[in-house]
Design an enzyme around this catalytic site. Structure first.
Site, PDB file in Angstrom:
ATOM      1  CB  VAL A 255      -3.730  -8.394   1.170  1.00  0.00           C
ATOM      2  CG1 VAL A 255      -3.679  -9.980   0.674  1.00  0.00           C
ATOM      3  CG2 VAL A 255      -4.658  -7.875  -0.034  1.00  0.00           C
ATOM      4  CB  SER A 256      -1.482  -4.773   4.300  1.00  0.00           C
ATOM      5  OG  SER A 256      -1.618  -5.530   5.337  1.00  0.00           O
ATOM      6  CB  SER A 257      -1.300  -2.638  -0.089  1.00  0.00           C
ATOM      7  OG  SER A 257      -0.352  -3.605  -0.537  1.00  0.00           O
TER       8      SER A 257
ATOM      9  CD  GLN B  41       0.235  -6.974   0.835  1.00  0.00           C
ATOM     10  OE1 GLN B  41      -0.827  -6.679   1.266  1.00  0.00           O
ATOM     11  NE2 GLN B  41       1.317  -7.328   1.402  1.00  0.00           N
TER      12      GLN B  41
END
Length: 107
Positions: free
Chosen positions: A8-10, A13
C-alpha cells in the site's frame, strides 16, 4: 513455492485485503510493504522479495498496480524475476499469468 508481495502507498492504509487474497492463493511467504510505488529503489521489501525468490517459484501479487505504478518499472521487475526463472501470478488479472504454449506469446 508461491511467494506473495503486498503493498500500500502509505502507513494509514491497510494490507489486509491483499494478504487475505495472497493466503487464499496459497502463498507460503508474504512480503508486506507500506511505501509509495513511485520508485522501486525506495521499496526495500520488494527488493528482498526479488532476492528471495528462486528458480521455479512464483511471485504472486493481488494486482499489477501493487507491483509498479508505471510500465518501465513493471517491465524491469518482471525481467528481473524472469531472469531468475520465476513465474508471476497477478490475482486480479489471471490472463497475465496464463501460458499459451507459444514461446513468443509467453515471454
Amino acid at each position: 513455492m508461491k511467494i506473495g508481495y503486498s503493498r500500500v502507498s502509505s502507513t494509514d492504509q491497510h494490507l489486509a485485503r491483499q494478504i487475505k487474497a495472497l493466503k487464499k492463493a496459497k502463498c507460503e511467504k508474504i512480503f508486506e510493504e507500506k511505501q509509495s510505488g513511485k520508485s522501486t529503489e525506495n521499496r526495500p521489501e520488494l527488493q528482498v522479495a526479488i532476492a528471495y525468490v528462486r528458480q521455479g517459484d512464483t511471485l504472486v501479487i493481488a494486482s499489477l498496480d501493487r507491483l509498479s505504478r508505471n510500465y518501465d518499472d513493471a517491465s524491469d521487475i518482471i525481467k528481473q524475476i524472469r531472469d531468475k526463472q520465476v513465474k508471476m501470478e497477478v490475482l486480479d488479472a489471471l490472463f497475465l499469468s496464463m501460458q499459451t504454449g507459444d514461446s513468443d506469446m509467453d515471454k
